[in-house]
Design an enzyme around this catalytic site. Structure first.
Site, mmCIF file in Angstrom:
data_model
loop_
_atom_site.group_PDB
_atom_site.id
_atom_site.type_symbol
_atom_site.label_atom_id
_atom_site.label_comp_id
_atom_site.label_asym_id
_atom_site.label_seq_id
_atom_site.Cartn_x
_atom_site.Cartn_y
_atom_site.Cartn_z
ATOM 1 N NE ARG A 119 6.971 10.324 -6.551
ATOM 2 C CZ ARG A 119 8.295 10.208 -6.624
ATOM 3 N NH1 ARG A 119 9.016 11.237 -6.978
ATOM 4 N NH2 ARG A 119 8.879 9.049 -6.352
ATOM 5 C CB CYS B 235 34.340 16.237 -9.544
ATOM 6 S SG CYS B 235 34.986 17.846 -9.132
ATOM 7 C CE1 TYR C 56 10.687 9.449 -1.085
ATOM 8 C CE2 TYR C 56 9.113 10.290 -2.689
ATOM 9 C CZ TYR C 56 9.416 9.458 -1.640
ATOM 10 O OH TYR C 56 8.445 8.646 -1.114
HETATM 11 C C1 LIG Z 1 8.083 5.302 0.177
HETATM 12 C C2 LIG Z 1 6.874 4.646 0.698
HETATM 13 C C3 LIG Z 1 5.638 5.276 0.561
HETATM 14 C C4 LIG Z 1 5.445 6.593 -0.131
HETATM 15 O O1 LIG Z 1 5.628 6.537 -1.507
HETATM 16 P P1 LIG Z 1 5.207 7.779 -2.426
HETATM 17 O O2 LIG Z 1 5.475 7.325 -3.798
HETATM 18 O O3 LIG Z 1 6.067 8.936 -2.036
HETATM 19 O O4 LIG Z 1 3.768 8.046 -2.189
HETATM 20 C C5 LIG Z 1 4.544 4.649 1.111
HETATM 21 N N1 LIG Z 1 4.644 3.456 1.750
HETATM 22 C C6 LIG Z 1 5.826 2.837 1.892
HETATM 23 C C7 LIG Z 1 5.881 1.535 2.611
HETATM 24 C C8 LIG Z 1 6.982 3.403 1.370
HETATM 25 O O5 LIG Z 1 8.143 2.769 1.502
#
Ligand SMILES: *Cc1c(COP(=O)(O)O)cnc(C)c1O
Length: 437
Positions: free
Chosen positions: A290, A361, A390
Site C-alpha cells: 500500500r 444491485c 488493493y
Molecule cells: C499483504 C502483505 C504485505 C503488504 O501489506 P501492505 O499493507 O500493503 O504493505 C506484506 N507482507 C505480506 C506477507 C502480506 O501478506
C-alpha cells in the site's frame, strides 16, 4: 505526496490531464503515476540505506505488469502470495531470486514452480507446509530456501480485516512455538533455513506496533543466527498512507493537497527501526504494498444520474464495487473530487451532501455517504483518489461488468497498460452443456 494535482482547474496526473485520458480511453479508468511509484519506493529505499536491505513490493497490492516493471527497474524485489504472482513478476521482467513467497496455503505445484525458478525464500506459515516444502524439494533434488513466519501477537491497531499479527489470525506460527518449529525444520534435509519473517497488519499509521514487534523478535532472531546461521529478517509491510487529508467530515474544503501530516513517514519508520535492526547484522527485507502503490493511482468515473430521494442525494456513477471494492469491504475512505474545479466549489452553498454510489444491485455498492461535495451533473467525471493499492487487483466481473482499463503516466507520456475488457470475453470460457441444446 503524489502526482495528482490541479492545474488551472483541471486534475492532472503528472503532465497529462485526467480529462484527456478519460476522453481517450473511456470510463471507468484507473490511472497510475510512474513518478509517485518510484518516489515512494526510493523514499523507503533511501531511508533504509544504513541497513543491508531489500524493499520487496507486495505484488498483491497492484500487480499490473507496467507497475511491476516500474518497480523492478527501480530495484525492487517482490513479496508474492501465489504461483500466478510469481509468473506475473517474471512476465514483467522481475527476478525470482528477488522474490519471497508468503501465504498459508501454498500448493505443491506452487512450491515446485518457486523452487524451479530459484525463489529467494519460501516464507512458511505452518509446520505441515515445511514438511511439504521439504518433500517437494527432495523430489526435485534441491534444498529449499525457507523462512518461517512468526506471529508475534502484537495488535497492529488497524482495521480488523487487515490485522494479521495476533493469535486471532490464521497467519504465521505462534511466537512461543516458533523456535521449536525451527528446531524440527532443521532436521528436514532438503530445507535451507534462510530467515525469519513477520507481517503484523496493513494500513498502520503509527510506528509503535512495528517497534514492539521487532523488539519482541530480536532475541529470537539472535538465537536463530547462532543456531542456523539465518541470513535475513523480513519485518513485513503494512505502512499506512493518508486516505483522508482533511480527516474531518463536513469540511467545506473537500480537496486538499496531500501532505503527510503526522503520518508514518519512511524517515520516522527507519529512525525507530534501524537502531534495533542494525546490531543484528542480518539482511533486512520489508514488504510494503500500500505505501508504494496506494497514492499512485486514481479511479475516474462518470456521473450517470443524480437521484434525489426525500433524505438523500445520490450521485450515481459508472464505477462500482466490482471496480473498487475497498469501501464495500472495509468501509474505507477515498477522497473524491470532480476532475474539473469551478470557481466557488469550496463554498458551502455550491456543495451538497452526497452519496456517491455505483449501479450494482447491492446496498454495499457505494463510495461515500453524506459527504459534502461540489454539485455535479450528468456527464461530469469524478476521481477517487488513493486507488492504486488493493484497487484493480480486487476487481471482479460481478453483474457482468467488464474490467476497467488501466493507464500508466510518466511525465507527458501515457500508455494503456491494460485494455478495457470486452463484454464478449466475459463468457468466452463458458459453454452450454450439449444436453441442453
Ligand atoms: C499483504 C502483505 C504485505 C503488504 O501489506 P501492505 O499493507 O500493503 O504493505 C506484506 N507482507 C505480506 C506477507 C502480506 O501478506
Amino acid at each position: 505526496m503524489h502526482d495528482f494535482s490541479f492545474k488551472r482547474g483541471r486534475l492532472y496526473c503528472e503532465n497529462v490531464s485526467v480529462d484527456s485520458l478519460v476522453k481517450k480511453h473511456g470510463s471507468p479508468l484507473f490511472i497510475y503515476s510512474h513518478g509517485t511509484l518510484t518516489r515512494n519506493f526510493n523514499e523507503l529505499d533511501k531511508a533504509l540505506a544504513p541497513l543491508d536491505h531489500t524493499v520487496c513490493f507486495a505484488a498483491k497490492a497492484n500487480s499490473n505488469l507496467g507497475v511491476l516493471r516500474t518497480l523492478a527497474n527501480a530495484g525492487s524485489g517482490f513479496d508474492i502470495v501465489s504461483g500466478g504472482e510469481l509468473q506475473r513478476i517474471m512476465a514483467a521482467g522481475g527476478s525470482p531470486s528477488k522474490c519471497i513467497f508468503a501465504g498459508v496455503g501454498k500448493t505443491e505445484e506452487e512450491i515446485e514452480l518457486a523452487l524451479k525458478k530459484g525463489i529467494y525464500s519460501l516464507n512458511a506459515e505452518s509446520e505441515p507446509e515445511l514438511i511439504r516444502i521439504n518433500k517437494v524439494a527432495r523430489r526435485l533434488k534441491k534444498k529449499a530456501p525457507v523462512a518461517i513466519r512468526v506471529n508475534p501477537n502484537i495488535d497492529a491497531k488497524t482495521h480488523a480485516k487487515i490485522t494479521t499479527g495476533t493469535y486471532e489470525n490464521k497467519f504465521g506460527i505462534a511466537f512461543e512455538e516458533v523456535e521449536a518449529v525451527y528446531d524440527r525444520a532443521s532436521k528436514l534435509k532438503n530445507l535451507h533455513i534462510r530467515g525469519l519473517q513477520m507481517h503484523i497488519g496493513s494500513q498502520l499509521t503509527e510506528v509503535e506496533p512495528f517497534e514492539k514487534a521487532v523488539k519482541k523478535v530480536i532475541p529470537l532472531a539472535k538465537r536463530l543466527v547462532e543456531k542456523y546461521s539465518i541470513e535475513f529478517i523480513s519485518i513485513g509491510g503494512g505502512l499506512g498512507i493518508v486516505y483522508d487529508p482533511a480527516l474531518e467530515s463536513g469540511d467545506a474544503k473537500w480537496w486538499r493537497s496531500p501532505k503527510r501530516k503526522d503520518l508514518l513517514t519512511p524517515k520516522k519508520y527507519a529512525s525507530k527501526l534501524i537502531p534495533l535492526l542494525k546490531p543484528l547484522g542480518l539482511k533486512v527485507l520489508i514488504e510494503p504494498g500500500r505505501f508504494i502503490a496506494g497514492n499512485c493511482g486514481i479511479l475516474v468515473t462518470r456521473v450517470e444520474y443524480l437521484k434525489q430521494t426525500g433524505v438523500k442525494n445520490f450521485v450515481i456513477v459508472d464505477a462500482a464495487m466490482n471496480d473498487l471494492a475497498r469501501p464495500a469491504l472495509y468501509d474505507s475512505y477515498h477522497q473524491i473530487t470532480p476532475i474539473k474545479q469551478r470557481a466557488g466549489d469550496n463554498l458551502k452553498k455550491n456543495q451538497i451532501s452526497s452519496d456517491v454510489v455505483g449501479p450494482i444491485c447491492e446496498s454495499g455498492d457505494y463510495f461515500c455517504k453524506n459527504r459534502m461535495l461540489p454539485k455535479t451533473g450528468e456527464g461530469d467525471y469524478l476521481a477517487l483518489l488513493s486507488a492504486g493499492a488493493y484497487g484493480f487487483v480486487m476487481a471482479s466481473n460481478y453483474n457482468t461488468r467488464t474490467f476497467p482499463a488501466e493507464v500508466l503516466v510518466k511525465g507527458n507520456q501515457a500508455e494503456v497498460v491494460r485494455k478495457r475488457q470486452k463484454t464478449k470475453q466475459l463468457w468466452a470460457s463458458e459453454s452450454v452443456p450439449k444436453w441442453l441444446k
